[in-house]
Design an enzyme around this catalytic site. Structure first.
Site, mmCIF file in Angstrom:
data_model
loop_
_atom_site.group_PDB
_atom_site.id
_atom_site.type_symbol
_atom_site.label_atom_id
_atom_site.label_comp_id
_atom_site.label_asym_id
_atom_site.label_seq_id
_atom_site.Cartn_x
_atom_site.Cartn_y
_atom_site.Cartn_z
ATOM 1 N N ASP A 131 -12.106 6.934 3.696
ATOM 2 C CA ASP A 131 -10.882 6.768 4.484
ATOM 3 C C ASP A 131 -10.447 5.300 4.545
ATOM 4 O OD1 ASP A 131 -8.731 7.510 5.997
ATOM 5 O OD2 ASP A 131 -9.870 7.839 7.854
ATOM 6 N N LYS A 136 0.863 -1.185 0.000
ATOM 7 C CA LYS A 136 0.000 0.000 0.000
ATOM 8 C C LYS A 136 0.900 1.236 0.000
ATOM 9 C CE LYS A 136 -3.094 2.700 3.068
ATOM 10 N NZ LYS A 136 -3.943 2.714 4.275
ATOM 11 N N LYS A 178 -10.215 12.941 7.955
ATOM 12 C CA LYS A 178 -9.720 12.615 9.291
ATOM 13 C C LYS A 178 -9.699 13.867 10.169
ATOM 14 C CE LYS A 178 -6.514 8.901 7.947
ATOM 15 N NZ LYS A 178 -7.147 7.822 8.738
ATOM 16 N N ASP A 185 -2.616 10.361 3.465
ATOM 17 C CA ASP A 185 -4.003 9.940 3.647
ATOM 18 C C ASP A 185 -4.754 10.957 4.497
ATOM 19 O OD1 ASP A 185 -6.388 8.628 3.952
ATOM 20 O OD2 ASP A 185 -5.617 7.040 5.272
ATOM 21 N N ASP A 191 1.708 6.602 5.447
ATOM 22 C CA ASP A 191 0.714 5.639 4.966
ATOM 23 C C ASP A 191 1.169 4.928 3.683
ATOM 24 O OD1 ASP A 191 -1.639 4.367 5.609
ATOM 25 O OD2 ASP A 191 -2.902 5.743 4.461
ATOM 26 N N ARG A 232 -7.365 -0.594 1.204
ATOM 27 C CA ARG A 232 -7.867 -1.867 0.676
ATOM 28 C C ARG A 232 -8.294 -1.732 -0.775
ATOM 29 N NH1 ARG A 232 -12.203 -1.962 5.464
ATOM 30 N NH2 ARG A 232 -10.475 -0.796 6.378
ATOM 31 N N GLU A 262 -9.261 3.493 2.272
ATOM 32 C CA GLU A 262 -8.779 3.575 0.886
ATOM 33 C C GLU A 262 -7.697 2.551 0.575
ATOM 34 O OE1 GLU A 262 -7.551 5.270 3.308
ATOM 35 O OE2 GLU A 262 -5.403 5.063 2.951
HETATM 36 N N1 BES Z 1 -4.074 4.686 6.937
HETATM 37 C C1 BES Z 1 -5.204 4.442 7.763
HETATM 38 C C2 BES Z 1 -4.896 3.494 8.917
HETATM 39 C C3 BES Z 1 -3.922 3.996 9.936
HETATM 40 C C4 BES Z 1 -4.353 4.744 11.009
HETATM 41 C C5 BES Z 1 -2.591 3.683 9.845
HETATM 42 C C6 BES Z 1 -3.462 5.177 11.963
HETATM 43 C C7 BES Z 1 -1.690 4.120 10.791
HETATM 44 C C8 BES Z 1 -2.129 4.872 11.848
HETATM 45 C C9 BES Z 1 -6.320 3.839 6.922
HETATM 46 O O1 BES Z 1 -6.384 4.257 5.617
HETATM 47 C C10 BES Z 1 -7.596 4.233 7.587
HETATM 48 O O2 BES Z 1 -7.896 5.386 7.573
HETATM 49 N N2 BES Z 1 -8.302 3.269 8.142
HETATM 50 C C11 BES Z 1 -9.524 3.513 8.808
HETATM 51 C C12 BES Z 1 -10.531 2.512 8.337
HETATM 52 C C13 BES Z 1 -11.930 2.801 8.774
HETATM 53 C C14 BES Z 1 -12.449 4.019 8.033
HETATM 54 C C15 BES Z 1 -12.783 1.601 8.474
HETATM 55 C C16 BES Z 1 -9.278 3.385 10.311
HETATM 56 O O3 BES Z 1 -8.527 2.498 10.703
HETATM 57 O O4 BES Z 1 -9.816 4.176 11.058
HETATM 58 ZN ZN ZN Z 2 -4.648 4.883 4.774
HETATM 59 MN MN MN Z 3 -7.500 6.028 5.389
#
Ligand code: BES
Ligand code: ZN
Ligand code: MN
Length: 493
Positions: free
Chosen positions: A341, A259, A271, A264, A282, A345, A343
Protein backbone atom coordinates in the site's frame (compact mmCIF):
# COMPACT_ATOMS: atom_id res chain seq x y z
CA UNK A 1 -16.86 27.04 -18.44
CA UNK A 2 -18.78 30.10 -17.32
CA UNK A 3 -18.52 32.61 -20.15
CA UNK A 4 -16.81 35.86 -19.13
CA UNK A 5 -17.47 39.04 -21.11
CA UNK A 6 -16.17 42.53 -20.43
CA UNK A 7 -18.17 45.67 -21.16
CA UNK A 8 -18.10 49.39 -20.48
CA UNK A 9 -19.57 50.24 -17.11
CA UNK A 10 -23.28 51.17 -17.26
CA UNK A 11 -26.39 50.18 -15.32
CA UNK A 12 -27.97 47.11 -17.01
CA UNK A 13 -31.60 47.52 -18.10
CA UNK A 14 -32.59 44.05 -16.93
CA UNK A 15 -31.28 40.89 -15.32
CA UNK A 16 -29.02 40.60 -12.31
CA UNK A 17 -26.43 43.09 -11.12
CA UNK A 18 -23.64 42.35 -8.67
CA UNK A 19 -22.18 45.27 -6.72
CA UNK A 20 -18.78 44.74 -5.13
CA UNK A 21 -18.67 47.24 -2.30
CA UNK A 22 -15.91 48.30 0.05
CA UNK A 23 -16.31 48.26 3.79
CA UNK A 24 -17.85 51.46 5.10
CA UNK A 25 -18.27 52.81 1.57
CA UNK A 26 -21.07 54.98 0.23
CA UNK A 27 -22.59 55.61 -3.18
CA UNK A 28 -19.83 58.20 -3.65
CA UNK A 29 -16.95 55.78 -2.93
CA UNK A 30 -14.82 54.47 -5.83
CA UNK A 31 -16.69 51.16 -5.73
CA UNK A 32 -20.12 52.83 -5.51
CA UNK A 33 -20.64 54.08 -9.08
CA UNK A 34 -23.30 51.55 -10.09
CA UNK A 35 -24.79 51.48 -6.59
CA UNK A 36 -25.49 55.14 -7.11
CA UNK A 37 -26.92 54.52 -10.59
CA UNK A 38 -29.09 51.66 -9.29
CA UNK A 39 -30.35 53.85 -6.46
CA UNK A 40 -31.27 56.63 -8.86
CA UNK A 41 -33.10 54.17 -11.13
CA UNK A 42 -34.99 52.50 -8.26
CA UNK A 43 -35.86 55.51 -6.15
CA UNK A 44 -33.34 54.50 -3.46
CA UNK A 45 -34.64 50.93 -3.09
CA UNK A 46 -31.12 49.45 -3.18
CA UNK A 47 -29.79 51.63 -0.37
CA UNK A 48 -32.89 51.02 1.73
CA UNK A 49 -32.57 47.25 1.36
CA UNK A 50 -28.86 47.29 2.19
CA UNK A 51 -29.56 49.36 5.31
CA UNK A 52 -32.25 46.93 6.48
CA UNK A 53 -29.90 44.00 5.84
CA UNK A 54 -27.19 45.80 7.82
CA UNK A 55 -24.86 45.37 4.87
CA UNK A 56 -21.54 47.00 5.77
CA UNK A 57 -19.28 45.75 2.96
CA UNK A 58 -17.33 43.47 5.27
CA UNK A 59 -15.17 40.88 3.53
CA UNK A 60 -17.38 37.98 2.42
CA UNK A 61 -20.68 39.61 3.46
CA UNK A 62 -23.36 39.11 0.79
CA UNK A 63 -26.92 40.40 0.53
CA UNK A 64 -29.43 39.67 -2.21
CA UNK A 65 -32.14 42.20 -3.07
CA UNK A 66 -34.92 40.73 -5.19
CA UNK A 67 -36.74 42.79 -7.87
CA UNK A 68 -35.69 46.24 -6.64
CA UNK A 69 -37.23 47.91 -9.71
CA UNK A 70 -35.79 49.46 -12.90
CA UNK A 71 -36.17 46.08 -14.61
CA UNK A 72 -33.50 44.42 -12.48
CA UNK A 73 -34.29 40.87 -11.35
CA UNK A 74 -31.91 41.08 -8.43
CA UNK A 75 -29.07 43.13 -7.04
CA UNK A 76 -26.44 41.24 -5.09
CA UNK A 77 -24.09 43.24 -2.91
CA UNK A 78 -20.85 41.51 -1.93
CA UNK A 79 -18.44 43.01 0.58
CA UNK A 80 -14.80 43.57 -0.38
CA UNK A 81 -13.61 44.61 3.07
CA UNK A 82 -11.23 47.59 3.19
CA UNK A 83 -10.11 48.61 -0.28
CA UNK A 84 -6.47 49.21 0.55
CA UNK A 85 -4.76 45.88 1.02
CA UNK A 86 -7.43 44.13 -1.06
CA UNK A 87 -5.67 41.00 -2.37
CA UNK A 88 -6.24 38.83 -5.41
CA UNK A 89 -7.32 36.08 -3.05
CA UNK A 90 -10.10 38.18 -1.59
CA UNK A 91 -11.18 39.34 -5.04
CA UNK A 92 -11.41 35.70 -6.14
CA UNK A 93 -13.44 34.76 -3.09
CA UNK A 94 -15.80 37.65 -3.80
CA UNK A 95 -16.28 36.43 -7.38
CA UNK A 96 -17.00 32.93 -6.09
CA UNK A 97 -19.46 34.19 -3.49
CA UNK A 98 -21.31 36.15 -6.16
CA UNK A 99 -21.62 33.06 -8.35
CA UNK A 100 -23.04 31.02 -5.50
CA UNK A 101 -25.75 33.66 -5.08
CA UNK A 102 -26.48 33.77 -8.81
CA UNK A 103 -27.41 30.12 -9.40
CA UNK A 104 -30.92 30.96 -10.58
CA UNK A 105 -29.89 33.67 -13.07
CA UNK A 106 -28.87 32.75 -16.62
CA UNK A 107 -26.67 35.83 -16.91
CA UNK A 108 -25.44 38.63 -14.70
CA UNK A 109 -23.32 41.77 -14.74
CA UNK A 110 -20.69 42.56 -12.11
CA UNK A 111 -19.55 46.08 -11.37
CA UNK A 112 -15.79 46.21 -10.92
CA UNK A 113 -15.71 49.95 -10.23
CA UNK A 114 -12.77 50.91 -8.04
CA UNK A 115 -10.83 47.71 -8.78
CA UNK A 116 -7.61 47.45 -10.81
CA UNK A 117 -7.74 45.35 -13.99
CA UNK A 118 -5.83 42.58 -12.18
CA UNK A 119 -8.32 42.52 -9.32
CA UNK A 120 -11.22 42.55 -11.77
CA UNK A 121 -9.68 39.54 -13.52
CA UNK A 122 -9.29 37.87 -10.12
CA UNK A 123 -13.03 38.36 -9.52
CA UNK A 124 -13.67 36.63 -12.85
CA UNK A 125 -11.30 33.78 -12.00
CA UNK A 126 -13.00 33.19 -8.66
CA UNK A 127 -16.39 33.24 -10.36
CA UNK A 128 -15.36 30.73 -13.02
CA UNK A 129 -13.69 28.41 -10.51
CA UNK A 130 -16.76 28.35 -8.28
CA UNK A 131 -19.10 27.69 -11.19
CA UNK A 132 -17.35 24.35 -11.95
CA UNK A 133 -19.54 21.28 -11.93
CA UNK A 134 -18.87 17.64 -12.79
CA UNK A 135 -22.24 16.31 -13.85
CA UNK A 136 -21.40 13.89 -16.63
CA UNK A 137 -23.00 10.98 -14.84
CA UNK A 138 -26.21 12.65 -13.61
CA UNK A 139 -28.93 11.72 -16.04
CA UNK A 140 -31.98 12.59 -13.96
CA UNK A 141 -31.30 16.02 -12.51
CA UNK A 142 -34.23 18.31 -13.28
CA UNK A 143 -33.45 21.42 -15.31
CA UNK A 144 -34.78 23.64 -12.53
CA UNK A 145 -32.33 22.11 -10.07
CA UNK A 146 -29.29 22.85 -12.21
CA UNK A 147 -27.47 26.15 -11.78
CA UNK A 148 -28.42 28.33 -14.74
CA UNK A 149 -25.64 30.87 -14.75
CA UNK A 150 -23.88 30.73 -18.14
CA UNK A 151 -22.53 34.23 -18.67
CA UNK A 152 -20.99 36.88 -16.48
CA UNK A 153 -20.24 40.36 -17.81
CA UNK A 154 -17.60 42.37 -16.00
CA UNK A 155 -18.51 46.05 -16.11
CA UNK A 156 -15.34 48.11 -16.14
CA UNK A 157 -14.20 51.61 -17.00
CA UNK A 158 -11.16 50.22 -18.76
CA UNK A 159 -12.66 47.19 -20.48
CA UNK A 160 -9.63 46.57 -22.73
CA UNK A 161 -7.24 46.33 -19.80
CA UNK A 162 -9.56 43.99 -17.89
CA UNK A 163 -9.85 41.80 -20.96
CA UNK A 164 -6.11 41.44 -21.34
CA UNK A 165 -5.73 40.71 -17.62
CA UNK A 166 -8.40 38.01 -17.89
CA UNK A 167 -7.04 36.20 -20.97
CA UNK A 168 -4.10 34.42 -19.25
CA UNK A 169 -6.24 33.67 -16.20
CA UNK A 170 -8.68 31.90 -18.45
CA UNK A 171 -5.86 29.59 -19.54
CA UNK A 172 -5.15 28.81 -15.90
CA UNK A 173 -8.83 28.13 -15.20
CA UNK A 174 -8.89 25.67 -18.09
CA UNK A 175 -5.96 23.82 -16.53
CA UNK A 176 -7.75 23.71 -13.18
CA UNK A 177 -10.89 22.34 -14.82
CA UNK A 178 -8.98 19.66 -16.64
CA UNK A 179 -7.36 18.54 -13.38
CA UNK A 180 -10.73 18.54 -11.59
CA UNK A 181 -12.34 16.53 -14.41
CA UNK A 182 -9.61 13.89 -14.30
CA UNK A 183 -9.74 13.56 -10.52
CA UNK A 184 -13.56 13.40 -10.50
CA UNK A 185 -13.84 10.60 -13.05
CA UNK A 186 -14.72 7.19 -11.58
CA UNK A 187 -11.92 4.61 -11.52
CA UNK A 188 -13.63 2.21 -13.94
CA UNK A 189 -13.55 4.95 -16.56
CA UNK A 190 -10.23 6.59 -15.81
CA UNK A 191 -7.72 3.75 -15.84
CA UNK A 192 -4.09 4.31 -16.88
CA UNK A 193 -4.58 3.81 -20.65
CA UNK A 194 -7.65 6.08 -20.67
CA UNK A 195 -5.83 8.79 -18.72
CA UNK A 196 -2.96 8.57 -21.22
CA UNK A 197 -5.42 8.96 -24.11
CA UNK A 198 -6.92 12.06 -22.52
CA UNK A 199 -3.49 13.56 -22.04
CA UNK A 200 -2.62 12.86 -25.68
CA UNK A 201 -5.46 15.18 -26.69
CA UNK A 202 -3.48 18.08 -25.24
CA UNK A 203 -1.39 18.14 -28.40
CA UNK A 204 -4.28 20.31 -29.63
CA UNK A 205 -3.19 23.13 -27.32
CA UNK A 206 0.47 22.89 -28.24
CA UNK A 207 1.90 20.32 -25.83
CA UNK A 208 4.13 17.61 -27.23
CA UNK A 209 3.12 14.25 -25.75
CA UNK A 210 5.01 10.95 -25.46
CA UNK A 211 3.42 7.81 -24.03
CA UNK A 212 5.40 4.82 -22.76
CA UNK A 213 3.75 1.45 -22.16
CA UNK A 214 4.83 -1.58 -20.11
CA UNK A 215 7.19 -2.82 -22.84
CA UNK A 216 9.15 0.42 -23.03
CA UNK A 217 9.23 0.79 -19.27
CA UNK A 218 10.39 -2.79 -18.81
CA UNK A 219 13.21 -2.17 -21.24
CA UNK A 220 14.25 0.93 -19.31
CA UNK A 221 14.14 -1.04 -16.05
CA UNK A 222 11.20 0.56 -14.23
CA UNK A 223 11.01 -2.33 -11.75
CA UNK A 224 9.38 -0.29 -8.99
CA UNK A 225 6.56 1.24 -11.06
CA UNK A 226 5.86 -2.02 -12.88
CA UNK A 227 5.84 -3.95 -9.61
CA UNK A 228 2.91 -1.84 -8.46
CA UNK A 229 1.08 -2.28 -11.76
CA UNK A 230 1.50 -6.05 -12.00
CA UNK A 231 -1.54 -6.90 -9.87
CA UNK A 232 -3.92 -5.09 -12.22
CA UNK A 233 -5.45 -6.10 -15.53
CA UNK A 234 -4.87 -2.51 -16.67
CA UNK A 235 -1.55 -1.74 -18.31
CA UNK A 236 0.70 0.95 -16.84
CA UNK A 237 1.64 4.11 -18.69
CA UNK A 238 4.12 6.89 -18.28
CA UNK A 239 3.20 10.08 -20.10
CA UNK A 240 5.65 12.90 -20.77
CA UNK A 241 4.29 16.33 -21.70
CA UNK A 242 6.51 19.05 -23.13
CA UNK A 243 5.82 22.76 -23.18
CA UNK A 244 8.48 24.81 -24.94
CA UNK A 245 7.62 28.44 -24.36
CA UNK A 246 10.98 29.95 -23.43
CA UNK A 247 12.54 32.33 -25.95
CA UNK A 248 15.68 30.15 -25.81
CA UNK A 249 14.34 26.74 -26.71
CA UNK A 250 17.46 25.08 -25.27
CA UNK A 251 16.86 26.39 -21.73
CA UNK A 252 16.89 23.54 -19.21
CA UNK A 253 13.28 22.71 -18.38
CA UNK A 254 11.42 22.71 -15.11
CA UNK A 255 10.18 19.20 -14.38
CA UNK A 256 6.88 18.37 -12.69
CA UNK A 257 6.20 14.78 -11.72
CA UNK A 258 2.88 13.33 -10.60
CA UNK A 259 1.73 10.18 -8.81
CA UNK A 260 -1.02 8.69 -10.93
CA UNK A 261 -2.52 5.72 -9.12
CA UNK A 262 -5.91 5.62 -10.84
CA UNK A 263 -7.17 3.38 -8.04
CA UNK A 264 -5.38 2.31 -4.87
CA UNK A 265 -6.82 -0.79 -3.22
CA UNK A 266 -3.59 -1.13 -1.27
CA UNK A 267 -2.75 -4.28 -3.26
CA UNK A 268 -2.10 -7.42 -1.19
CA UNK A 269 -1.70 -5.14 1.87
CA UNK A 270 -5.32 -4.35 1.15
CA UNK A 271 -7.09 -1.32 2.58
CA UNK A 272 -10.24 -1.55 4.74
CA UNK A 273 -13.52 -1.26 2.78
CA UNK A 274 -14.77 1.92 4.47
CA UNK A 275 -13.96 4.94 2.34
CA UNK A 276 -11.93 2.98 -0.18
CA UNK A 277 -13.86 4.73 -2.96
CA UNK A 278 -11.81 7.83 -2.13
CA UNK A 279 -8.84 6.12 -3.68
CA UNK A 280 -10.10 7.04 -7.14
CA UNK A 281 -8.41 10.36 -6.48
CA UNK A 282 -5.05 8.75 -5.82
CA UNK A 283 -4.06 10.07 -9.25
CA UNK A 284 -4.49 13.62 -7.92
CA UNK A 285 -0.79 14.45 -8.20
CA UNK A 286 -0.75 13.56 -11.86
CA UNK A 287 -4.07 15.33 -12.39
CA UNK A 288 -2.39 18.47 -11.09
CA UNK A 289 0.66 18.01 -13.31
CA UNK A 290 -1.56 17.58 -16.37
CA UNK A 291 -3.64 20.62 -15.39
CA UNK A 292 -0.51 22.67 -14.79
CA UNK A 293 0.93 21.80 -18.19
CA UNK A 294 -2.40 22.73 -19.80
CA UNK A 295 -2.37 26.02 -17.87
CA UNK A 296 1.18 26.86 -19.00
CA UNK A 297 0.21 26.12 -22.61
CA UNK A 298 -3.12 27.89 -22.22
CA UNK A 299 -1.51 31.15 -21.17
CA UNK A 300 1.53 30.65 -23.40
CA UNK A 301 3.98 30.82 -20.50
CA UNK A 302 7.51 31.85 -21.49
CA UNK A 303 9.15 28.83 -19.96
CA UNK A 304 10.29 25.33 -20.85
CA UNK A 305 8.56 22.71 -18.76
CA UNK A 306 8.20 18.96 -18.81
CA UNK A 307 5.39 17.18 -16.99
CA UNK A 308 5.73 13.47 -16.28
CA UNK A 309 3.07 11.19 -14.83
CA UNK A 310 3.36 7.57 -13.74
CA UNK A 311 -0.01 5.89 -14.25
CA UNK A 312 -0.82 2.58 -12.59
CA UNK A 313 -3.66 0.82 -10.82
CA UNK A 314 -2.78 -0.83 -7.48
CA UNK A 315 -4.77 -4.08 -7.41
CA UNK A 316 -4.39 -7.44 -5.63
CA UNK A 317 -4.73 -10.15 -8.30
CA UNK A 318 -2.87 -13.46 -8.45
CA UNK A 319 0.10 -11.82 -10.09
CA UNK A 320 0.23 -8.95 -7.61
CA UNK A 321 3.41 -7.99 -5.85
CA UNK A 322 3.81 -9.47 -2.36
CA UNK A 323 5.04 -7.99 0.89
CA UNK A 324 8.65 -9.15 0.99
CA UNK A 325 9.28 -8.79 -2.74
CA UNK A 326 12.48 -7.01 -3.70
CA UNK A 327 12.29 -4.84 -6.82
CA UNK A 328 15.06 -3.13 -8.76
CA UNK A 329 14.30 0.48 -9.58
CA UNK A 330 15.33 2.35 -12.74
CA UNK A 331 18.10 3.99 -10.68
CA UNK A 332 19.57 0.54 -9.97
CA UNK A 333 18.79 0.77 -6.26
CA UNK A 334 16.81 -2.12 -4.80
CA UNK A 335 13.71 -1.85 -2.60
CA UNK A 336 12.19 -4.35 -0.21
CA UNK A 337 8.44 -3.92 -0.52
CA UNK A 338 7.20 -4.37 3.05
CA UNK A 339 3.77 -2.91 2.40
CA UNK A 340 2.19 -2.92 -1.06
CA UNK A 341 0.00 0.00 0.00
CA UNK A 342 3.05 2.28 0.09
CA UNK A 343 2.96 2.23 -3.72
CA UNK A 344 3.05 5.92 -4.66
CA UNK A 345 6.69 6.30 -3.69
CA UNK A 346 7.57 3.28 -5.84
CA UNK A 347 5.95 4.91 -8.85
CA UNK A 348 7.61 8.27 -8.20
CA UNK A 349 11.03 6.66 -7.72
CA UNK A 350 11.23 5.51 -11.33
CA UNK A 351 9.59 8.56 -12.90
CA UNK A 352 11.74 11.04 -10.95
CA UNK A 353 14.91 9.20 -11.87
CA UNK A 354 13.85 9.25 -15.51
CA UNK A 355 13.08 12.99 -15.38
CA UNK A 356 16.49 13.71 -13.92
CA UNK A 357 18.44 11.47 -16.33
CA UNK A 358 16.61 12.48 -19.45
CA UNK A 359 15.98 16.21 -19.04
CA UNK A 360 18.67 17.52 -16.68
CA UNK A 361 16.04 19.90 -15.25
CA UNK A 362 16.53 23.22 -13.43
CA UNK A 363 14.45 21.73 -10.66
CA UNK A 364 12.02 18.91 -10.07
CA UNK A 365 8.75 19.17 -8.17
CA UNK A 366 6.69 16.09 -7.51
CA UNK A 367 3.10 15.99 -6.30
CA UNK A 368 1.41 12.99 -4.73
CA UNK A 369 -1.52 11.96 -2.58
CA UNK A 370 1.17 10.07 -0.73
CA UNK A 371 0.35 9.53 2.94
CA UNK A 372 -2.53 9.49 5.37
CA UNK A 373 0.08 10.74 7.84
CA UNK A 374 0.27 14.08 6.05
CA UNK A 375 -3.48 14.45 6.32
CA UNK A 376 -3.21 13.78 10.06
CA UNK A 377 -0.42 16.36 10.38
CA UNK A 378 -1.89 19.31 8.46
CA UNK A 379 -5.55 18.48 7.91
CA UNK A 380 -7.35 19.67 4.80
CA UNK A 381 -6.21 23.29 4.70
CA UNK A 382 -2.51 23.11 3.95
CA UNK A 383 -0.29 20.77 1.94
CA UNK A 384 3.04 19.69 3.41
CA UNK A 385 6.18 19.94 1.34
CA UNK A 386 9.79 18.79 1.59
CA UNK A 387 12.67 20.51 -0.15
CA UNK A 388 16.42 20.08 -0.52
CA UNK A 389 16.85 23.73 -1.57
CA UNK A 390 15.89 26.85 0.40
CA UNK A 391 15.48 29.14 -2.61
CA UNK A 392 12.79 27.11 -4.33
CA UNK A 393 11.21 26.31 -0.96
CA UNK A 394 10.72 30.04 -0.37
CA UNK A 395 9.40 30.55 -3.89
CA UNK A 396 6.83 27.81 -3.35
CA UNK A 397 5.80 29.11 0.06
CA UNK A 398 5.26 32.61 -1.36
CA UNK A 399 3.23 31.25 -4.28
CA UNK A 400 1.06 29.46 -1.71
CA UNK A 401 0.36 32.73 0.06
CA UNK A 402 -0.41 34.51 -3.20
CA UNK A 403 -2.83 31.89 -4.52
CA UNK A 404 -4.37 30.69 -1.27
CA UNK A 405 -3.10 27.16 -2.00
CA UNK A 406 -1.24 27.09 1.28
CA UNK A 407 1.87 24.98 1.82
CA UNK A 408 4.02 24.32 4.87
CA UNK A 409 7.59 23.04 4.88
CA UNK A 410 8.32 19.77 6.68
CA UNK A 411 11.73 18.44 7.75
CA UNK A 412 14.10 15.99 6.09
CA UNK A 413 17.14 14.50 7.80
CA UNK A 414 19.48 11.60 8.27
CA UNK A 415 17.77 10.34 11.41
CA UNK A 416 14.55 9.91 9.43
CA UNK A 417 16.39 8.37 6.51
CA UNK A 418 17.72 5.60 8.77
CA UNK A 419 14.17 4.44 9.38
CA UNK A 420 13.93 3.00 5.86
CA UNK A 421 17.02 0.78 6.11
CA UNK A 422 16.33 -2.77 4.95
CA UNK A 423 17.97 -6.04 6.02
CA UNK A 424 17.92 -7.43 2.51
CA UNK A 425 17.85 -4.52 0.03
CA UNK A 426 19.09 -0.93 -0.31
CA UNK A 427 15.96 0.34 1.42
CA UNK A 428 12.45 -0.71 2.40
CA UNK A 429 9.33 1.11 1.28
CA UNK A 430 7.94 2.07 4.71
CA UNK A 431 9.35 3.49 7.94
CA UNK A 432 6.94 3.18 10.82
CA UNK A 433 3.73 4.90 11.85
CA UNK A 434 5.62 7.79 13.44
CA UNK A 435 6.62 10.45 10.93
CA UNK A 436 5.05 8.52 8.06
CA UNK A 437 4.92 11.48 5.69
CA UNK A 438 8.58 12.23 6.39
CA UNK A 439 9.90 8.71 5.84
CA UNK A 440 7.94 8.66 2.58
CA UNK A 441 9.72 11.87 1.55
CA UNK A 442 13.08 10.38 2.58
CA UNK A 443 12.36 7.44 0.33
CA UNK A 444 11.67 9.73 -2.60
CA UNK A 445 14.79 11.78 -1.91
CA UNK A 446 16.88 8.67 -2.49
CA UNK A 447 15.90 9.04 -6.15
CA UNK A 448 17.05 12.65 -6.39
CA UNK A 449 20.70 13.43 -7.06
CA UNK A 450 21.97 16.97 -6.77
CA UNK A 451 18.99 18.70 -8.37
CA UNK A 452 16.87 21.22 -6.51
CA UNK A 453 13.76 19.24 -5.64
CA UNK A 454 10.45 19.62 -3.83
CA UNK A 455 7.98 16.91 -2.90
CA UNK A 456 4.44 18.08 -2.15
CA UNK A 457 2.18 15.63 -0.31
CA UNK A 458 -1.35 16.64 -1.31
CA UNK A 459 -3.19 13.75 0.39
CA UNK A 460 -5.16 16.16 2.62
CA UNK A 461 -6.01 18.78 0.02
CA UNK A 462 -6.68 17.04 -3.30
CA UNK A 463 -10.34 16.55 -2.44
CA UNK A 464 -12.65 18.86 -0.50
CA UNK A 465 -15.57 17.59 1.54
CA UNK A 466 -17.23 21.02 1.51
CA UNK A 467 -17.81 24.00 -0.77
CA UNK A 468 -15.43 26.92 -0.32
CA UNK A 469 -15.70 30.33 -1.99
CA UNK A 470 -13.90 29.27 -5.16
CA UNK A 471 -13.90 25.46 -4.93
CA UNK A 472 -17.08 23.43 -5.07
CA UNK A 473 -17.04 20.26 -2.97
CA UNK A 474 -14.97 17.57 -4.72
CA UNK A 475 -11.73 17.65 -6.69
CA UNK A 476 -9.75 20.81 -5.90
CA UNK A 477 -6.93 20.67 -8.49
CA UNK A 478 -4.67 21.82 -5.67
CA UNK A 479 -1.26 22.73 -7.02
CA UNK A 480 -2.20 23.93 -10.50
CA UNK A 481 -2.52 27.54 -9.46
CA UNK A 482 0.28 27.26 -6.90
CA UNK A 483 2.86 26.02 -9.40
CA UNK A 484 1.59 28.19 -12.22
CA UNK A 485 2.18 31.15 -9.93
CA UNK A 486 5.65 30.02 -8.89
CA UNK A 487 6.56 29.71 -12.57
CA UNK A 488 5.04 33.09 -13.46
CA UNK A 489 6.79 34.89 -10.60
CA UNK A 490 10.28 33.40 -11.01
CA UNK A 491 10.86 31.51 -14.24
CA UNK A 492 9.54 33.58 -17.11
CA UNK A 493 11.34 36.32 -19.00
N1 BES B 1 -2.86 6.82 -1.44
C1 BES B 1 -2.49 6.50 -0.11
C2 BES B 1 -2.44 7.72 0.79
C3 BES B 1 -3.74 8.41 1.04
C4 BES B 1 -4.57 8.01 2.06
C5 BES B 1 -4.12 9.49 0.27
C6 BES B 1 -5.75 8.67 2.31
C7 BES B 1 -5.31 10.14 0.50
C8 BES B 1 -6.12 9.73 1.52
C9 BES B 1 -1.11 5.84 -0.11
O1 BES B 1 -0.82 5.07 -1.21
C10 BES B 1 -1.08 4.95 1.08
O2 BES B 1 -1.79 4.00 1.09
N2 BES B 1 -0.25 5.29 2.05
C11 BES B 1 -0.13 4.54 3.24
C12 BES B 1 1.32 4.34 3.54
C13 BES B 1 1.60 3.36 4.63
C14 BES B 1 1.26 1.96 4.14
C15 BES B 1 3.05 3.45 5.00
C16 BES B 1 -0.82 5.31 4.37
O3 BES B 1 -0.70 6.53 4.39
O4 BES B 1 -1.48 4.70 5.18
ZN1 ZN C 1 -1.77 5.54 -2.94
MN1 MN D 1 -1.50 3.09 -1.01
Amino acid sequence: MLDIAVAKSALPKSGALVLLLEEGGTVDSPTGALWKAADEATGGAVSRALAVAEFKGKKGQATTILAPGAGLSRVIAVGLGKLDGLTGNTAEAVGGTAVAALAKEPAAAVSTAGLSPDLAAAVALGAVLRAYRFDRYRTKEKAEDKPKLAKLTLLADNAAKVKSAWTPQKGVAEGVFLARDLVSEPPNVLNPPEMARRIEKLSEIGLKIEVLGPKEMKKLGFGALLGVAQGSSQEARMVVMHWNGAPASKDAPLCFVGKGVTFDTGGISIKPAGGMEDMKWDMGGSGTVVGLMAALAGRKAKVNAVGLVGLVENMPDGNAQRPGDVVTTYSGQTVEVINTDAEGRLVLADVLWYAQEKFNPRFMIDLATLTGAMMVALGHETAGFFANDDTIATQLFDAGKATGEAVWRMPLGEAYDKLIKSDIADMKNIGGRAGGAITAAQFIQRFVNDKPWIHIDIAGVAWSGKDTATIPKGATAFGVRLLDRMVADHYEG
